[in-house]
Design a protein around this motif. Structure first.
Motif, PDB file in Angstrom:
ATOM      1  N   GLY A 266      65.776  38.827  63.610  1.00 54.89           N
ATOM      2  CA  GLY A 266      66.100  37.559  64.618  1.00 54.89           C
ATOM      3  C   GLY A 266      65.947  38.040  66.014  1.00 54.89           C
ATOM      4  O   GLY A 266      64.931  38.439  66.448  1.00 54.89           O
ATOM      5  N   ASP A 267      67.141  37.761  66.702  1.00 53.42           N
ATOM      6  CA  ASP A 267      66.807  37.969  68.221  1.00 53.42           C
ATOM      7  C   ASP A 267      66.718  39.302  68.672  1.00 53.42           C
ATOM      8  O   ASP A 267      66.357  39.509  69.756  1.00 53.42           O
ATOM      9  CB  ASP A 267      68.119  36.949  69.027  1.00 53.42           C
ATOM     10  N   ALA A 268      67.158  40.136  67.784  1.00 48.50           N
ATOM     11  CA  ALA A 268      67.009  41.598  68.096  1.00 48.50           C
ATOM     12  C   ALA A 268      65.648  42.133  68.086  1.00 48.50           C
ATOM     13  O   ALA A 268      65.113  43.137  68.564  1.00 48.50           O
ATOM     14  CB  ALA A 268      67.777  42.389  66.850  1.00 48.50           C
ATOM     15  N   LEU A 269      64.682  41.253  67.341  1.00 53.65           N
ATOM     16  CA  LEU A 269      63.273  41.506  67.282  1.00 53.65           C
ATOM     17  C   LEU A 269      62.678  40.931  68.640  1.00 53.65           C
ATOM     18  O   LEU A 269      62.528  39.873  69.019  1.00 53.65           O
ATOM     19  CB  LEU A 269      62.473  40.839  66.197  1.00 53.65           C
ATOM     20  N   LYS A 270      62.260  41.892  69.482  1.00 55.71           N
ATOM     21  CA  LYS A 270      61.837  41.679  71.064  1.00 55.71           C
ATOM     22  C   LYS A 270      60.519  41.404  71.107  1.00 55.71           C
ATOM     23  O   LYS A 270      60.034  40.873  71.969  1.00 55.71           O
ATOM     24  CB  LYS A 270      62.131  43.042  71.756  1.00 55.71           C
ATOM     25  N   ALA A 271      59.645  41.882  69.952  1.00 53.90           N
ATOM     26  CA  ALA A 271      58.092  41.657  70.204  1.00 53.90           C
ATOM     27  C   ALA A 271      57.673  41.459  69.017  1.00 53.90           C
ATOM     28  O   ALA A 271      57.998  42.526  67.939  1.00 53.90           O
ATOM     29  CB  ALA A 271      57.478  42.481  71.148  1.00 53.90           C
ATOM     30  N   SER A 272      56.629  40.974  68.585  1.00 55.91           N
ATOM     31  CA  SER A 272      56.000  40.825  67.304  1.00 55.91           C
ATOM     32  C   SER A 272      54.477  40.540  67.503  1.00 55.91           C
ATOM     33  O   SER A 272      53.929  39.664  67.888  1.00 55.91           O
ATOM     34  CB  SER A 272      56.410  39.575  66.379  1.00 55.91           C
ATOM     35  N   ILE A 273      53.686  41.912  67.269  1.00 62.01           N
ATOM     36  CA  ILE A 273      52.287  41.840  67.701  1.00 62.01           C
ATOM     37  C   ILE A 273      51.486  42.008  66.572  1.00 62.01           C
ATOM     38  O   ILE A 273      51.797  42.844  65.542  1.00 62.01           O
ATOM     39  CB  ILE A 273      52.179  43.404  68.471  1.00 62.01           C
ATOM     40  N   VAL A 274      50.479  41.077  66.247  1.00 55.97           N
ATOM     41  CA  VAL A 274      49.775  40.956  65.316  1.00 55.97           C
ATOM     42  C   VAL A 274      48.360  41.739  65.516  1.00 55.97           C
ATOM     43  O   VAL A 274      47.658  41.374  66.552  1.00 55.97           O
ATOM     44  CB  VAL A 274      49.401  39.761  64.651  1.00 55.97           C
ATOM     45  N   VAL A 275      47.890  42.684  64.929  1.00 54.79           N
ATOM     46  CA  VAL A 275      46.608  43.425  65.063  1.00 54.79           C
ATOM     47  C   VAL A 275      45.698  43.242  63.875  1.00 54.79           C
ATOM     48  O   VAL A 275      44.487  42.924  64.727  1.00 54.79           O
ATOM     49  CB  VAL A 275      46.782  45.195  64.880  1.00 54.79           C
ATOM     50  N   GLY A 276      45.831  42.865  62.982  1.00 51.95           N
ATOM     51  CA  GLY A 276      44.479  42.514  61.882  1.00 51.95           C
ATOM     52  C   GLY A 276      44.880  41.416  60.858  1.00 51.95           C
ATOM     53  O   GLY A 276      45.865  40.883  60.800  1.00 51.95           O
ATOM     54  N   LYS A 277      43.993  41.227  59.982  1.00 54.12           N
ATOM     55  CA  LYS A 277      44.154  40.405  58.973  1.00 54.12           C
ATOM     56  C   LYS A 277      43.620  40.588  57.507  1.00 54.12           C
ATOM     57  O   LYS A 277      42.833  40.109  57.025  1.00 54.12           O
ATOM     58  CB  LYS A 277      43.646  38.795  59.270  1.00 54.12           C
ATOM     59  N   SER A 278      43.688  41.933  57.225  1.00 51.67           N
ATOM     60  CA  SER A 278      43.337  42.490  56.011  1.00 51.67           C
ATOM     61  C   SER A 278      43.834  41.700  54.654  1.00 51.67           C
ATOM     62  O   SER A 278      43.356  41.829  53.768  1.00 51.67           O
ATOM     63  CB  SER A 278      43.280  44.183  55.950  1.00 51.67           C
ATOM     64  N   HIS A 279      45.212  41.357  54.820  1.00 57.17           N
ATOM     65  CA  HIS A 279      45.739  40.342  53.723  1.00 57.17           C
ATOM     66  C   HIS A 279      45.241  39.092  53.919  1.00 57.17           C
ATOM     67  O   HIS A 279      45.996  38.122  54.076  1.00 57.17           O
ATOM     68  CB  HIS A 279      47.409  40.736  53.893  1.00 57.17           C
ATOM     69  N   TRP A 280      44.176  39.017  53.921  1.00 58.76           N
ATOM     70  CA  TRP A 280      43.227  37.786  54.230  1.00 58.76           C
ATOM     71  C   TRP A 280      43.463  36.549  53.366  1.00 58.76           C
ATOM     72  O   TRP A 280      43.780  35.267  53.720  1.00 58.76           O
ATOM     73  CB  TRP A 280      41.887  37.687  54.218  1.00 58.76           C
ATOM     74  N   ASP A 281      43.919  36.878  52.206  1.00 60.76           N
ATOM     75  CA  ASP A 281      44.398  35.893  51.026  1.00 60.76           C
ATOM     76  C   ASP A 281      45.796  35.626  50.894  1.00 60.76           C
ATOM     77  O   ASP A 281      46.255  34.851  49.766  1.00 60.76           O
ATOM     78  CB  ASP A 281      43.453  36.340  49.838  1.00 60.76           C
ATOM     79  N   ALA A 282      46.403  35.982  51.609  1.00 57.37           N
ATOM     80  CA  ALA A 282      47.974  36.048  51.631  1.00 57.37           C
ATOM     81  C   ALA A 282      48.371  34.597  51.755  1.00 57.37           C
ATOM     82  O   ALA A 282      47.785  34.020  52.830  1.00 57.37           O
ATOM     83  CB  ALA A 282      48.820  36.841  52.463  1.00 57.37           C
ATOM     84  N   ASN A 283      49.277  33.910  51.443  1.00 59.93           N
ATOM     85  CA  ASN A 283      49.762  32.568  51.592  1.00 59.93           C
ATOM     86  C   ASN A 283      50.455  32.535  53.258  1.00 59.93           C
ATOM     87  O   ASN A 283      51.237  33.191  53.443  1.00 59.93           O
ATOM     88  CB  ASN A 283      50.987  32.293  50.772  1.00 59.93           C
ATOM     89  N   ASP A 284      49.579  31.754  53.985  1.00 58.04           N
ATOM     90  CA  ASP A 284      50.167  31.688  55.431  1.00 58.04           C
ATOM     91  C   ASP A 284      51.458  30.998  55.585  1.00 58.04           C
ATOM     92  O   ASP A 284      51.896  30.993  56.630  1.00 58.04           O
ATOM     93  CB  ASP A 284      48.989  31.257  56.188  1.00 58.04           C
ATOM     94  N   ASP A 285      51.915  30.367  54.461  1.00 58.82           N
ATOM     95  CA  ASP A 285      53.244  29.345  54.893  1.00 58.82           C
ATOM     96  C   ASP A 285      54.314  30.212  54.519  1.00 58.82           C
ATOM     97  O   ASP A 285      54.797  30.166  53.301  1.00 58.82           O
ATOM     98  CB  ASP A 285      52.909  28.146  53.694  1.00 58.82           C
ATOM     99  N   ALA A 286      54.954  30.859  55.399  1.00 58.27           N
ATOM    100  CA  ALA A 286      55.849  31.718  55.555  1.00 58.27           C
ATOM    101  C   ALA A 286      57.243  31.060  55.965  1.00 58.27           C
ATOM    102  O   ALA A 286      58.309  31.340  55.810  1.00 58.27           O
ATOM    103  CB  ALA A 286      55.947  32.992  56.123  1.00 58.27           C
TER     104      ALA A 286
END
Length: 367
Positions: A266-286
């Motif tokens: 939650g709020d303790a997560l200060k940053a969320s950095i996305v680098v790649g998309k090798s899991h290209w076929d994963a369901n994006d609806d999280a």
């Protein structure tokens, strides 16, 4: 394949659709060179290139990775990192036999248009590449690389571009005061970019704790790398202390993993950095994610920032020193799986897109 000249065409919309095509030798334009590709790597990073191949504004100018080696109306040609030798030349500054490291299509040969030629190499001036990030258009002479060693040759295309990305991420984290995080969560911790990041973070005396997140089956392998302070399987994220200020670096772009981390911290997560998309076929609806918005890390932008601040020579010297500190470790991290020919190249691509590549090996192709 009996034709020594080949390339692999990929459907821009369905990246699982790929085929080998014959490539005829063509007349070489004035000022151009042809290179024979000697060796290149196939990694999950290449899947990210394929996923982001279509024009999505990724480079800020409505261009994507397919634009490096194919016109818009043609099938995609996947970019790969590797070594090549000039096989034909119409450029007096780049003679036949010159050995180069750089960005090539998944093929046996490529035609390049050298400009800004120097003792270090040149910049490809192909018109469709002129507005793409310069770091991808630069070709370096192997004999001018300050950190090249023959014993590292096979590991260069496997690790060097991904090590650079990991090193740049570590640089950004330090530059941002680690986003006030006490621990860095590295998702897809077995990936080569993650390994580069973890190694770079290890060089800091004042670093936060570095925690590798990985699948249950990869825990033992990631632990024996010795690069992480702790290794946590994805299904145990919920057992971590959710009050510890944290930052996540997500190498694979799996939305379910992201959701578990965001919604746990939650709020303790200060940053969320996305680098790649090798899991290209994963369901994006999280679903809705707690915590900060996800931000994309773009290595060329970070490198251009540092080149502007440190100068080209300063940037190169820092990178060379960092790479040499890592290169001795590379053979202990994975074995090289070398495959030869067009059929093997296509099979390696299919295997990587399907997520079946072994994290414990570095897959290289000899065209």
């Amino acid at each position: 394949m009996t034709n020594p000249r080949w390339a692999i065409d990929i459907d821009r919309d369905q990246i699982t659709e790929a085929r080998i095509v014959d490539e005829a030798e063509t007349t070489l334009p004035e000022g151009a060179i042809e290179v024979a590709i000697n060796l290149y790597a196939m990694t999950a990073n290449n899947v990210t290139y394929a996923v982001f191949g279509k024009p999505l504004g990724l480079f800020g100018n409505d261009q994507g990775y397919w634009d490096f080696f194919a016109e818009r109306e043609a099938p995609g040609r996947l970019p790969v990192w590797g070594f090549a030798t000039v096989s034909r030349s119409n450029h007096e500054g780049v003679p036949v036999g010159t050995q180069l490291y750089g960005y090539y299509p998944m093929a046996s040969h490529a035609v390049l248009h050298p400009g800004r030629v120097s003792a270090h190499g040149f910049t490809d001036m192909t018109p469709r590449r002129s507005t793409l990030p310069i770091i991808y258009n630069q070709y370096q002479r192997v004999d001018a690389l300050g950190d090249y060693r023959a014993e590292d040759h096979d590991y260069w295309p496997v690790f060097r571009p991904l090590f650079l990305t990991g090193w740049l991420i570590a640089d950004q984290l330090e530059d941002e005061g680690d986003y006030a995080a006490q621990q860095i969560l590295v998702a897809s911790a077995s990936s080569k970019t993650a390994i580069g990041l973890a190694h770079a973070l290890q060089q800091r005396a004042d670093r936060p704790r570095v925690i590798g997140l990985t699948s249950a089956g990869n825990v033992a392998y990631v632990e024996q790398l010795g690069l992480y302070d702790e290794v946590v399987p994805y299904d145990a994220v919920g057992s971590m202390d959710s009050a510890v200020p944290s930052a996540m670096v997500d190498m694979a772009g799996n939305p379910q993993v992201a959701a578990s981390v965001h919604n746990h911290f939650g709020d303790a997560l200060k940053a969320s950095i996305v680098v790649g998309k090798s899991h290209w076929d994963a369901n994006d609806d999280a679903g809705q994610l707690a915590g900060p918005p996800r931000q994309m890390f773009f290595a060329p932008g970070r490198s251009e920032k540092r080149i502007g601040e440190w100068g080209p020579d300063g940037f190169r010297q820092k990178l060379e020193a960092a790479w040499l500190g890592f290169a001795d470790l590379a053979p202990r991290l994975l074995a090289i799986d070398k495959r030869t020919g067009a059929d093997a190249a296509l099979a390696a691509y299919d295997e990587t897109v399907a997520g079946k590549a072994d994290a414990k090996t570095g897959l290289v192709i000899v065209p």
